[in-house]
Motif scaffolding. Sequence first.
Motif, PDB file in Angstrom:
ATOM      1  N   PHE A   2       0.844  -1.196   0.000  1.00 24.88           N
ATOM      2  CA  PHE A   2       0.000   0.000   0.000  1.00 24.88           C
ATOM      3  C   PHE A   2       0.881   1.248   0.000  1.00 24.88           C
ATOM      4  CE2 PHE A   2      -2.343  -3.264   2.479  1.00 24.88           C
ATOM      5  CZ  PHE A   2      -3.368  -3.489   1.569  1.00 24.88           C
ATOM      6  N   ASP A   3       0.292   2.357  -0.412  1.00 20.15           N
ATOM      7  CA  ASP A   3       1.027   3.629  -0.434  1.00 20.15           C
ATOM      8  C   ASP A   3       1.035   4.255   0.954  1.00 20.15           C
ATOM      9  OD1 ASP A   3       1.646   3.467  -3.133  1.00 20.15           O
ATOM     10  OD2 ASP A   3      -0.213   4.450  -3.745  1.00 20.15           O
ATOM     11  N   HIS A 136      -7.609   7.893   4.636  1.00 21.75           N
ATOM     12  CA  HIS A 136      -6.675   6.805   4.366  1.00 21.75           C
ATOM     13  C   HIS A 136      -6.599   5.910   5.606  1.00 21.75           C
ATOM     14  CE1 HIS A 136      -2.987   4.721   3.310  1.00 21.75           C
ATOM     15  NE2 HIS A 136      -3.023   5.289   2.112  1.00 21.75           N
ATOM     16  N   PRO A 137      -6.600   4.585   5.414  1.00 23.50           N
ATOM     17  CA  PRO A 137      -6.587   3.690   6.581  1.00 23.50           C
ATOM     18  C   PRO A 137      -5.442   3.942   7.544  1.00 23.50           C
ATOM     19  CG  PRO A 137      -7.026   2.445   4.579  1.00 23.50           C
ATOM     20  CD  PRO A 137      -6.696   3.841   4.139  1.00 23.50           C
ATOM     21  N   ILE A 139      -4.457   6.589   8.862  1.00 24.76           N
ATOM     22  CA  ILE A 139      -4.729   7.591   9.897  1.00 24.76           C
ATOM     23  C   ILE A 139      -6.083   7.383  10.560  1.00 24.76           C
ATOM     24  CG2 ILE A 139      -3.236   9.285   8.782  1.00 24.76           C
ATOM     25  CD1 ILE A 139      -5.826  10.853   8.115  1.00 24.76           C
ATOM     26  N   ALA A 140      -6.676   6.211  10.386  1.00 27.62           N
ATOM     27  CA  ALA A 140      -7.956   5.948  11.041  1.00 27.62           C
ATOM     28  C   ALA A 140      -7.836   6.059  12.558  1.00 27.62           C
ATOM     29  CB  ALA A 140      -8.470   4.567  10.659  1.00 27.62           C
ATOM     30  N   GLY A 141      -6.693   5.626  13.090  1.00 26.55           N
ATOM     31  CA  GLY A 141      -6.487   5.750  14.528  1.00 26.55           C
ATOM     32  C   GLY A 141      -6.450   7.194  14.977  1.00 26.55           C
ATOM     33  N   THR A 142      -5.889   8.060  14.150  1.00 26.03           N
ATOM     34  CA  THR A 142      -5.844   9.489  14.459  1.00 26.03           C
ATOM     35  C   THR A 142      -7.252  10.067  14.524  1.00 26.03           C
ATOM     36  OG1 THR A 142      -3.682   9.744  13.411  1.00 26.03           O
ATOM     37  CG2 THR A 142      -5.010  11.733  13.660  1.00 26.03           C
ATOM     38  N   VAL A 143      -8.105   9.671  13.586  1.00 27.73           N
ATOM     39  CA  VAL A 143      -9.485  10.158  13.560  1.00 27.73           C
ATOM     40  C   VAL A 143     -10.194   9.805  14.858  1.00 27.73           C
ATOM     41  CG1 VAL A 143     -11.726   9.969  12.420  1.00 27.73           C
ATOM     42  CG2 VAL A 143      -9.635  10.025  11.051  1.00 27.73           C
ATOM     43  N   ASP A 144     -10.171   8.529  15.193  1.00 29.61           N
ATOM     44  CA  ASP A 144     -10.959   8.091  16.336  1.00 29.61           C
ATOM     45  C   ASP A 144     -10.351   8.533  17.664  1.00 29.61           C
ATOM     46  OD1 ASP A 144     -12.939   6.990  14.810  1.00 29.61           O
ATOM     47  OD2 ASP A 144     -12.125   4.973  14.844  1.00 29.61           O
ATOM     48  N   ARG A 145      -9.029   8.596  17.741  1.00 30.51           N
ATOM     49  CA  ARG A 145      -8.421   9.112  18.967  1.00 30.51           C
ATOM     50  C   ARG A 145      -8.775  10.584  19.169  1.00 30.51           C
ATOM     51  NH1 ARG A 145      -4.115  11.643  21.377  1.00 30.51           N
ATOM     52  NH2 ARG A 145      -3.328  10.625  23.286  1.00 30.51           N
ATOM     53  N   THR A 288     -13.800  14.346   9.799  1.00 34.80           N
ATOM     54  CA  THR A 288     -12.679  14.107   8.880  1.00 34.80           C
ATOM     55  C   THR A 288     -12.513  15.215   7.849  1.00 34.80           C
ATOM     56  OG1 THR A 288     -14.117  12.745   7.468  1.00 34.80           O
ATOM     57  CG2 THR A 288     -12.812  11.606   9.146  1.00 34.80           C
ATOM     58  N   ASN A 289     -13.568  15.986   7.590  1.00 38.29           N
ATOM     59  CA  ASN A 289     -13.478  17.077   6.616  1.00 38.29           C
ATOM     60  C   ASN A 289     -12.951  18.380   7.216  1.00 38.29           C
ATOM     61  OD1 ASN A 289     -14.508  15.343   4.741  1.00 38.29           O
ATOM     62  ND2 ASN A 289     -16.509  16.316   4.564  1.00 38.29           N
ATOM     63  N   ALA A 290     -12.609  18.358   8.490  1.00 40.19           N
ATOM     64  CA  ALA A 290     -12.100  19.580   9.121  1.00 40.19           C
ATOM     65  C   ALA A 290     -10.820  20.030   8.437  1.00 40.19           C
ATOM     66  CB  ALA A 290     -11.849  19.322  10.606  1.00 40.19           C
ATOM     67  N   ASP A 291     -10.722  21.325   8.164  1.00 40.85           N
ATOM     68  CA  ASP A 291      -9.522  21.865   7.525  1.00 40.85           C
ATOM     69  C   ASP A 291      -8.331  21.760   8.467  1.00 40.85           C
ATOM     70  OD1 ASP A 291     -10.874  22.564   5.224  1.00 40.85           O
ATOM     71  OD2 ASP A 291     -11.358  24.576   5.949  1.00 40.85           O
ATOM     72  N   PRO A 292      -7.214  21.192   8.011  1.00 39.41           N
ATOM     73  CA  PRO A 292      -6.036  21.071   8.879  1.00 39.41           C
ATOM     74  C   PRO A 292      -5.604  22.427   9.432  1.00 39.41           C
ATOM     75  CG  PRO A 292      -5.741  19.805   6.865  1.00 39.41           C
ATOM     76  CD  PRO A 292      -6.988  20.622   6.673  1.00 39.41           C
ATOM     77  N   VAL A 293      -5.186  22.426  10.668  1.00 41.39           N
ATOM     78  CA  VAL A 293      -4.690  23.660  11.288  1.00 41.39           C
ATOM     79  C   VAL A 293      -3.345  24.014  10.667  1.00 41.39           C
ATOM     80  CG1 VAL A 293      -3.958  24.741  13.445  1.00 41.39           C
ATOM     81  CG2 VAL A 293      -5.920  23.176  13.421  1.00 41.39           C
ATOM     82  N   ASP A 294      -3.178  25.272  10.291  1.00 43.79           N
ATOM     83  CA  ASP A 294      -1.985  25.694   9.560  1.00 43.79           C
ATOM     84  C   ASP A 294      -0.836  25.991  10.529  1.00 43.79           C
ATOM     85  OD1 ASP A 294      -0.349  26.396   7.490  1.00 43.79           O
ATOM     86  OD2 ASP A 294      -1.233  28.374   7.179  1.00 43.79           O
ATOM     87  N   PHE A 295      -0.382  24.933  11.215  1.00 42.19           N
ATOM     88  CA  PHE A 295       0.753  25.093  12.109  1.00 42.19           C
ATOM     89  C   PHE A 295       2.035  25.316  11.309  1.00 42.19           C
ATOM     90  CE2 PHE A 295      -1.622  22.403  15.347  1.00 42.19           C
ATOM     91  CZ  PHE A 295      -1.729  23.413  16.293  1.00 42.19           C
ATOM     92  N   ALA A 296       2.956  26.064  11.899  1.00 43.22           N
ATOM     93  CA  ALA A 296       4.304  26.222  11.356  1.00 43.22           C
ATOM     94  C   ALA A 296       5.280  26.100  12.512  1.00 43.22           C
ATOM     95  CB  ALA A 296       4.463  27.576  10.670  1.00 43.22           C
ATOM     96  N   LEU A 297       6.486  25.635  12.209  1.00 46.87           N
ATOM     97  CA  LEU A 297       7.549  25.588  13.205  1.00 46.87           C
ATOM     98  C   LEU A 297       8.588  26.627  12.812  1.00 46.87           C
ATOM     99  CD1 LEU A 297       9.124  22.516  14.887  1.00 46.87           C
ATOM    100  CD2 LEU A 297      10.590  24.312  13.989  1.00 46.87           C
TER     101      LEU A 297
END
Length: 378
Positions: A2-3, A136-137, A139-145, A288-297
């Motif tokens: 898988f990719d 994508h499978p 990050i499924a754990g990320t979603v539910d956590r 899951t459709n939430a826009d990613p937070v635009d963090f920067a380091l």
Amino acid sequence: MFDIVPESAIEGGRATDAYFLRTEEALRHAGRNPNVVAEVTADQFPTGEFELFAGLKDAARLLEGRNLDADALPEGTLFDGGPVMRIEGPYLEFARFETSLLGFLSPSTAMATAALRARRTAPETSLLSFGARHVHPSIAGTVDRSAVLAGFDGFSHVAAGDLMDREASGTMPHALVICFGPGNQEDAWRAFDEAADPDVPRIALCDTYDDEADEAVRAAELGFDSVRLDTTGSRRGDFRHIVRETRWKLDVNGHEDVDIFVSGGITPRAIRRLADVADGFGVGSYITNADPVDFALDIVEVEGEPAAKRGKLSGKKEVYRTPDGGHHVSLADSDGPTEGEPLFEPLIRNGEIVAELDLDAATTRALTDAERVGFGTE
């Protein structure tokens, strides 16, 4: 097969943008590896738009074992500006890990924030995370956590449960009923009841072939204690009316104790509209459709001296929660606001994780902080 970028690539720093590797080459060529302070920030100043900090456990694991110190907001803290994490040490210790670090924090924080908004819409209603099928499978754990961190009562993904050492929830899909054919819904429900472990909730899916209220009464007469409505959008019409009619027909037939759960495109707006007639919700794509937070380091200090790119605030900072629930940012060596509570806590010292990264504690913190800052009431 898988990719999927393997864990070894993340841990080894191959899961990075190429220019960080070029930066390493250039610094080593020049014999430079300055001690720096770098901060992870979305908005420089407080905006009043709070977000729920999540993803810290994976970020800490990424930095573990490296010659650096790190401080961070405790996971489950709400913030609306200023840094959420601070890293101090030789730059080459963490340069190539910036991409993965931000990747751990950005979607987790976004999804946890969306989940918390749903949670705050109906604080006493059962909420389950159904979002794994939209990502994508890997990050499924990320979603539910993220959903559990925000106070959800459960989730559907089995492997995500393995990661959290928790049991996934779920009963039956339309496919089970369809395999038995039209008019044979009772056979499908009965097969499920006979096969499923006694600990699995008896929730019958009641919208496959016939009227939702009719199927719900039929399932209740078989002894199911709950029904789920997942009516396709093109057939919903007034979904609130459908749920109310189902409740009415269950009650009039002596099934007042049968609960109604609804799923399919559920948003906080839908929850507000249905909360008085439904007993629980499955929420998926809204999270899951939430826009990613635009963090920067960004580096903010080099060898003890303030330094930053244009548009960024130089100098090591501290963040506070003020008595009125506000978020305050100031230089670390200056006085904070009167009665302000410093929010940064030690995360890593000399490469060792020193923070307690407990999910239950983070959930409690999120719900308490949401009440304190008025999140979800705006």
